[in-house]
Design an enzyme around this catalytic site. Structure first.
Site, PDB file in Angstrom:
ATOM      1  N   HIS A 127       0.978  -1.288  -0.020  1.00 39.68           N
ATOM      2  CA  HIS A 127       0.216  -0.100   0.168  1.00 39.68           C
ATOM      3  C   HIS A 127       0.948   1.344  -0.086  1.00 39.68           C
ATOM      4  CE1 HIS A 127      -3.720   2.461   1.823  1.00 39.68           C
ATOM      5  NE2 HIS A 127      -3.184   2.925   0.973  1.00 39.68           N
TER       6      HIS A 127
ATOM      7  N   GLU B 194       0.981   8.220  -4.148  1.00 32.53           N
ATOM      8  CA  GLU B 194       1.748   7.729  -2.961  1.00 32.53           C
ATOM      9  C   GLU B 194       3.030   8.546  -2.879  1.00 32.53           C
ATOM     10  OE1 GLU B 194       0.990   5.464  -0.432  1.00 32.53           O
ATOM     11  OE2 GLU B 194      -0.973   5.651  -1.029  1.00 32.53           O
TER      12      GLU B 194
ATOM     13  N   HIS C  51       3.090  11.062   0.581  1.00 30.50           N
ATOM     14  CA  HIS C  51       3.919  10.227   1.484  1.00 30.50           C
ATOM     15  C   HIS C  51       5.534  10.342   1.129  1.00 30.50           C
ATOM     16  CE1 HIS C  51       0.525   9.064   3.477  1.00 30.50           C
ATOM     17  NE2 HIS C  51      -0.072   8.497   2.308  1.00 30.50           N
TER      18      HIS C  51
END
Length: 230
Positions: A61, A114, A118
């Protein structure tokens, strides 16, 4: 001199600088693997509506820089390093089957999300100071910490239900640290499914116990957790 224009330019530059230098403080990294079947169920999808590269394996993930609970973790830390798919060409094939979105075959959109949200917040670490290194690190960890194999080695198998204690014990035995175990609950609240295993990692890239850094779990400890199969 057009002072109005200069003033507006100054305001824009300050705003942009403030945004690009957003608070990127964090304490640990969460390396998150999810069970793709549960990810599909979470969005109330029929399994035929979801994309599974290989439904026998857990998929990545993300890697999330995270503040100790209950702090707010950083997001979107650097506008100067936007996602560029070309940086991933040498690992794209492997990424496509290990770090993908079960709802969208165009996985570049997921990678972009992502990375921007992040990945840019972990660029202070030499091991993840580029887009390529960030995604490559996820691939390396997925090979070292194979959640499906760890569970199977302790007789936690797909298609059956187990207590939270049994699942956590199996994972802790295999990883040598306690991870964070996350569940998806159905609308009735009477059933829950094993969804994610989040491994806590310090800034030296060493595994650590999640206890004391993140909440223990969102699972209901009073009912068993189903590990769903196709």
């Amino acid at each position: 001199m057009d002072f109005y224009f200069v003033g507006k330019l100054f305001i824009l530059l300050v705003a942009f600088a403030d945004f690009s230098n957003a608070d990127n403080e964090y304490d640990i990294l969460l390396f998150i693997q999810q069970w793709p079947i549960t990810a599909c169920l979470q969005h109330e999808k029929n399994l035929k509506e979801c994309y599974f590269c290989n439904n026998a394996f857990w998929n990545i993930h993300g890697i999330w820089p995270t503040k100790n609970y209950p702090g707010k973790s950083p997001e979107n830390c650097d506008l100067y390093h936007p996602f560029n798919e070309r940086h991933l060409l040498s690992i794209k094939k492997e990424l496509s089957c290990k770090w993908y979105n079960v709802f969208d075959k165009k996985i570049e959109n997921f990678w972009s999300w992502e990375w921007q949200k992040h990945g840019t917040c972990a660029m202070d670490l030499p091991a993840m100071n580029s887009q390529y290194k960030y995604f490559q690190q996820g691939l390396l960890w997925s090979k070292h910490y194979v959640i499906g194999n760890i569970l199977m080695s302790k007789n936690i198998i797909k298609g059956k239900s187990y207590s939270y204690k049994a699942i956590q014990a199996a994972l802790t035995s295999g990883l040598k640290v306690t991870p964070q175990v996350m569940c998806h609950k159905d609308k009735s609240g009477k059933k829950q499914f094993l969804h994610e295993v989040r491994i806590c990692i310090d800034k030296k890239l060493q595994l650590i116990d999640c206890h004391g850094h993140v909440s223990e779990t969102n699972c209901n400890l009073a009912i068993d957790i189903e590990y769903p199969s196709v």
